[in-house]
Scaffold this active site. Structure first.
Site, PDB file in Angstrom:
ATOM      1  N   LEU A 189       0.880  -1.109  -0.079  1.00  0.00           N
ATOM      2  CA  LEU A 189      -0.150   0.207  -0.065  1.00  0.00           C
ATOM      3  C   LEU A 189       0.966   1.206  -0.028  1.00  0.00           C
ATOM      4  O   LEU A 189       1.999   1.120   0.696  1.00  0.00           O
ATOM      5  CB  LEU A 189      -1.008   0.065   1.355  1.00  0.00           C
ATOM      6  N   ASP A 190       0.363   2.305  -0.555  1.00  0.00           N
ATOM      7  CA  ASP A 190       1.231   3.498  -0.547  1.00  0.00           C
ATOM      8  C   ASP A 190       1.317   3.789   0.861  1.00  0.00           C
ATOM      9  O   ASP A 190       0.632   3.479   1.683  1.00  0.00           O
ATOM     10  CB  ASP A 190       0.635   4.492  -1.251  1.00  0.00           C
ATOM     11  N   LYS A 191       2.612   4.714   1.107  1.00  0.00           N
ATOM     12  CA  LYS A 191       2.782   4.989   2.587  1.00  0.00           C
ATOM     13  C   LYS A 191       1.567   5.853   3.245  1.00  0.00           C
ATOM     14  O   LYS A 191       1.386   5.348   4.564  1.00  0.00           O
ATOM     15  CB  LYS A 191       4.075   5.906   2.574  1.00  0.00           C
ATOM     16  N   ARG A 249      -5.683   6.063  -7.557  1.00  0.00           N
ATOM     17  CA  ARG A 249      -5.677   7.643  -7.451  1.00  0.00           C
ATOM     18  C   ARG A 249      -5.593   7.844  -9.112  1.00  0.00           C
ATOM     19  O   ARG A 249      -5.940   9.232  -9.398  1.00  0.00           O
ATOM     20  CB  ARG A 249      -4.364   7.751  -7.007  1.00  0.00           C
TER      21      ARG A 249
END
Length: 341
Positions: free
Chosen positions: A152-154, A266
């Site tokens: 997962l993105d930070k 996104r």
């Protein structure tokens, strides 16, 4: 050979960190963006971290504010010494949803990187897992990413699974490769995608205009598929007679992934004209004033994205597993404010 101008090589003196130097001829842009453009090997996030550490100077004077306007001058960045490539265990609390001898499922908080990388060398999920799982963590991912089968993105929160045994790692990797995983995310977006339910199919790859971003490509890239449903509209004006209603100010969208490309949701939401609220990379344009006020009041400093559901068949036991978590406080507070618009 570095792409950065005037990089000084201190390879013979390990106590002296390497220094990047370059002259900025024209100011005006945000400092973090200007410096990431000036030094191509440094991401914007890395520049922000270096500014916060106080190792960036302009004409010999420290500069620390990432959001300040860049001024012309000679910029120098003293890069910190290289740390060990092998992550170390760190006693970081984890929210564990499930654990057995083969795998562990956690609810990752926003702000935690999955594995060490420039700008996030410690405090990552890998560091926490190495402490929590001790010796029982799959080594297939290599010394830098033990047990990691997806990311997962930070700044994206939510459900993740990691492998503790090599058998689980191989099995989970196969499930992700064939997309036999249920993954649904909750996103709060500007406006609302049209139609309010649909499937987005596109090729995603590095943007030709900005190599640090992903983009929908006409040629090249990899296929990305996202199903989405608008769950709620915020600030939507009612229709009056024959006049169409004004578009909503924001929406809650459930996005189900059929592929797992970098920044897929996104980019896909932005391609529909509804970028995620708080997204500093793909959030082109600005939401309406009431939405901006709601974001500030909620303390949201990241993209409003939460991995809410993860379902899969246990690769070793064959048990059907499904986990669902609610968005964290910043998204819940923001959504409550949006509901009052």
């Amino acid at each position: 050979m570095s792409d950065d101008p005037l990089i000084e090589d201190f390879a013979d003196d390990e106590d002296v960190p390497p220094v990047l130097e370059a002259r900025l001829a024209t100011g005006g842009a945000r400092l973090d963006k200007a410096l990431s453009d000036l030094f191509p090997s440094l991401s914007r996030a890395r520049v922000q971290a270096l500014l916060a550490e106080g190792v960036v100077t302009r004409d010999g004077r420290p500069v620390t504010t990432a959001s300040a306007k860049a001024l012309p001058g000679l910029y120098a960045v003293a890069l910190p010494a290289v740390i060990s490539a092998i992550p170390q265990p760190e006693d970081i609390p984890l929210t564990v949803l499930f654990e057995d001898a083969h795998l562990i499922v956690i609810d990752k908080p926003a702000g935690m990187a999955v594995h060490p990388a420039p700008g996030s060398e410690t405090g990552t999920l890998v560091n926490a897992l190495l402490h929590h799982c001790a010796a029982s963590l799959s080594g297939i991912g290599g010394v830098a990413r033990p047990g990691i089968v997806h990311r997962l993105d930070k700044h994206t929160s939510g459900v993740m699974v990691a492998a503790k045994s090599d058998a689980a790692h191989a099995g989970l990797s196969a499930l992700f490769a064939t997309h036999d995983i249920e993954r649904t995310y909750i996103a709060l977006v500007r406006g609302a995608p049209q139609p309010e339910r649909g499937r987005i199919v596109s090729n995603l790859g590095r943007s030709t205009g900005d190599r640090k971003k992903m983009a929908v490509l006409r040629v090249g890239g990899r296929e990305a598929i996202t199903d989405y449903v608008v769950d709620a509209l915020y600030g939507a004006a009612p229709k009056k007679g024959s006049r169409p209603a004004a578009p909503p100010l924001a929406a809650r969208v459930a996005c189900t992934l059929h592929t797992g490309r970098t920044h897929q949701i996104r980019v896909h939401m932005a391609s529909k004209g509804s970028p995620l609220l708080g997204d500093p990379v793909y959030g082109t344009g600005s939401p309406a004033q009431p939405v901006r006020e709601a974001i500030a009041a909620a303390g949201l400093t990241r993209q409003a994205l939460h991995a809410a559901i993860l379902g899969f068949v246990h690769p070793v036991t064959g048990e059907a597993l499904r986990f669902e978590t609610s968005p964290p406080a910043d998204m819940q507070t923001l959504e409550a404010s949006l509901a009052g618009l």
